[in-house]
Scaffold this motif. Sequence first.
Motif, PDB file in Angstrom:
ATOM      1  N   MET A 103      36.082  49.908  50.403  1.00  0.00           N
ATOM      2  CA  MET A 103      37.424  49.263  50.082  1.00  0.00           C
ATOM      3  C   MET A 103      38.175  48.973  51.425  1.00  0.00           C
ATOM      4  O   MET A 103      38.779  47.823  51.857  1.00  0.00           O
ATOM      5  N   SER A 104      38.294  50.160  52.261  1.00  0.00           N
ATOM      6  CA  SER A 104      39.186  49.957  53.529  1.00  0.00           C
ATOM      7  C   SER A 104      38.667  48.871  54.481  1.00  0.00           C
ATOM      8  O   SER A 104      39.199  48.065  54.976  1.00  0.00           O
ATOM      9  N   LEU A 105      37.103  48.824  54.693  1.00  0.00           N
ATOM     10  CA  LEU A 105      36.517  48.029  55.656  1.00  0.00           C
ATOM     11  C   LEU A 105      36.800  46.514  55.006  1.00  0.00           C
ATOM     12  O   LEU A 105      37.138  45.468  55.583  1.00  0.00           O
ATOM     13  N   HIS A 136      41.171  48.908  45.480  1.00  0.00           N
ATOM     14  CA  HIS A 136      41.188  50.389  46.101  1.00  0.00           C
ATOM     15  C   HIS A 136      42.117  51.305  45.474  1.00  0.00           C
ATOM     16  O   HIS A 136      41.780  52.549  45.391  1.00  0.00           O
ATOM     17  N   LEU A 137      43.329  50.726  45.014  1.00  0.00           N
ATOM     18  CA  LEU A 137      44.344  51.701  44.288  1.00  0.00           C
ATOM     19  C   LEU A 137      43.696  52.030  43.027  1.00  0.00           C
ATOM     20  O   LEU A 137      43.786  53.347  42.550  1.00  0.00           O
ATOM     21  N   ASN A 138      43.065  51.117  42.151  1.00  0.00           N
ATOM     22  CA  ASN A 138      42.589  51.726  41.018  1.00  0.00           C
ATOM     23  C   ASN A 138      41.372  52.514  41.103  1.00  0.00           C
ATOM     24  O   ASN A 138      41.167  53.304  40.273  1.00  0.00           O
ATOM     25  N   ASP A 139      40.661  52.168  42.322  1.00  0.00           N
ATOM     26  CA  ASP A 139      39.697  53.520  42.638  1.00  0.00           C
ATOM     27  C   ASP A 139      40.197  54.550  42.683  1.00  0.00           C
ATOM     28  O   ASP A 139      39.800  55.688  42.094  1.00  0.00           O
ATOM     29  N   HIS A 171      32.896  47.697  38.347  1.00  0.00           N
ATOM     30  CA  HIS A 171      34.285  47.403  38.162  1.00  0.00           C
ATOM     31  C   HIS A 171      34.755  46.764  39.810  1.00  0.00           C
ATOM     32  O   HIS A 171      35.709  45.755  39.753  1.00  0.00           O
ATOM     33  N   THR A 172      34.241  47.253  40.743  1.00  0.00           N
ATOM     34  CA  THR A 172      34.454  46.609  42.118  1.00  0.00           C
ATOM     35  C   THR A 172      33.887  45.147  42.129  1.00  0.00           C
ATOM     36  O   THR A 172      34.801  44.390  42.571  1.00  0.00           O
ATOM     37  N   PHE A 173      32.833  44.946  41.565  1.00  0.00           N
ATOM     38  CA  PHE A 173      32.513  43.490  41.561  1.00  0.00           C
ATOM     39  C   PHE A 173      33.115  42.542  40.815  1.00  0.00           C
ATOM     40  O   PHE A 173      33.895  41.500  41.163  1.00  0.00           O
ATOM     41  N   ALA A 174      33.811  43.051  39.610  1.00  0.00           N
ATOM     42  CA  ALA A 174      34.387  42.597  38.766  1.00  0.00           C
ATOM     43  C   ALA A 174      35.789  42.106  39.239  1.00  0.00           C
ATOM     44  O   ALA A 174      36.302  40.905  38.910  1.00  0.00           O
ATOM     45  N   TYR A 175      36.240  42.881  40.195  1.00  0.00           N
ATOM     46  CA  TYR A 175      37.731  42.726  40.591  1.00  0.00           C
ATOM     47  C   TYR A 175      37.432  41.834  42.015  1.00  0.00           C
ATOM     48  O   TYR A 175      38.529  40.545  41.992  1.00  0.00           O
TER      49      TYR A 175
END
Lengths: 159, 159, 159
Positions: free
Chosen positions: A34-36, A80-83, A121-125
Motif C-alpha cells: 500500500m505504501s508503494l 492502508h489504514l484499514n489494513d 478487500h484491497t481489490f474491492a477498495y
Amino acid sequence: RSGEMAKMTQLIDNEVFRAYATYTTIILLKMMLMSLITAYFRITRKAFVNPEDTASFGKGESAKKYLRTDPDVERVRRGHLNDLENIVPFLGIGLLYALSGPELSTALLHFRIFAGARIVHTFAYLIPLPQPGRGLSWAVGYAVTISMAYKVLKTALYL
Amino acid sequence: RSGEMAKMTQLIDNEVFRAYATYTTIILLKMMLMSLITAYFRITRKAFVNPEDTASFGKGESAKKYLRTDPDVERVRRGHLNDLENIVPFLGIGLLYALSGPELSTALLHFRIFAGARIVHTFAYLIPLPQPGRGLSWAVGYAVTISMAYKVLKTALYL
Amino acid sequence: RSGEMAKMTQLIDNEVFRAYATYTTIILLKMMLMSLITAYFRITRKAFVNPEDTASFGKGESAKKYLRTDPDVERVRRGHLNDLENIVPFLGIGLLYALSGPELSTALLHFRIFAGARIVHTFAYLIPLPQPGRGLSWAVGYAVTISMAYKVLKTALYL
C-alpha cells in the motif's frame, strides 16, 4: 550455542507455526505494498502533503499547487489504514492462536480465509467494487480473527 | 508430531504467557470494537467517505450529500488511531516482557493496569469525559509500557 | 513451575532473539515518543482537536479558536502514522525472522540498519531534511523488512 539454536528452530519446525509465519508474512507484505501504491498515485497525480516533496517542481507558487489531496491517493490511504486496523489484531491474536495448539487443518483454514479476505478487500477498495463487496470481505477477516480469539481465550484464559 | 505439539504448548502452559495471551486478546478485541462503533455512527449519522458506500441512498446529488464528515464518527476514529498507536507497542513490548521471566504477580499487575487504562481511555474519549480523564488514562497505559520496556532491556539487552 | 520458567527463558537467552528484543523495544519506544512530541506541539501551538481539551482556555468562542490544525502538529502525526505503517511489519516479520535461525551477524545487521533508518526517517521528517533524505531512509527500512520476509518464506513456507 547450537543446542539453543536447535531449541529455537523447534518453533519454526512446527507446521501450524510455519503456516502462521507464511500467511502473516504474505499479508504484511501486502500491507507494505500500500505504501508503494500511495507513492505511485502521489507522483502520477502530483498530489503531495509535505512542501519538501514538491521542491523538484520548482519554488514558490509553481510548487505549492501540488500540495493538495487527490481522491485516488486518499482512497489508497484509507485502504492502508484499514489494513493496519485489521492486520494488527491478526498479528497478535493469530500468534497466540498458533501457540494454543489448534488442529493444523483448522489453523490453515483460518489463515487462508483471513489472507484471502484481506486481498479481496484491497481489490474491492482500490477498483472500487460496488458494496457490499468491500464490506463483506472486511467482515470475513473480522470474523476469522474473532474465531481465533475465542480459541485463545478458551485455551489460555488467565485473568 | 505430537512431541513437537507438546513442546509448543509449553509456551501457552506458562502462567505469565497465558496472562499475556488473555489480556492481549481482550485489548485487541476492544480495539476491533472501534470498527463496529465507527460503522454504527457512519450509518446512523449518514456520514460516509466512499461514494460506493452511499449508492443505496440513490444516485447523483441525493447520495452525494452523505459524503461528509461527522463529529461523532471522527471522534471514534481518533480513539481507534490512538488505540493503534498505544496497543501496537504493548503487543510487541508485552510479548518480549512475558518472555523475559517476570514474576507472575508483577506481570499480572502490568497487564491488568494496561488493559484497564485503555478501556477507561475509550470511555473517556467516547462519552467524552472532561480532561484530564482521557489524558491520565492514556498516561497510565504509556507508563506501564515503559516499565515493561525497561525490564526487557535490562534482561535482554544485546546491541 | 520453575522448570517451565527455565524453558521460557531459553528464548530470551538466545542471542538472535535478544537482539530482536533489544531493537524492537528501542524502535517501539521511538514510535511512542511521537505521541509526546505531538502533545508538545499541540500545547505550544495551542492547536487541539477535541473540545474537552480546550476547556482550560475558557468557554465558548475564546476556547473554540484553539480547535484548529497546525502544520507542525500535522507533520509529527504523519511521521507517527508512517512509523505505524513500517514498524508493524518489522514487529511481525522481524519476530518470525528471529525464529527462522539466521546467523547472528546477519540478524544484527538487519536489526541495526532498520532501527537506524527509522531514527533517521524521524529526524528527516521533523527537521525537515530536503528530499530524498526522508525517502531514502524510508526505503532502507522497507528493503530490510523485505529481506527478512524473504528469509522467513524461504525457511518456513507452508501454504
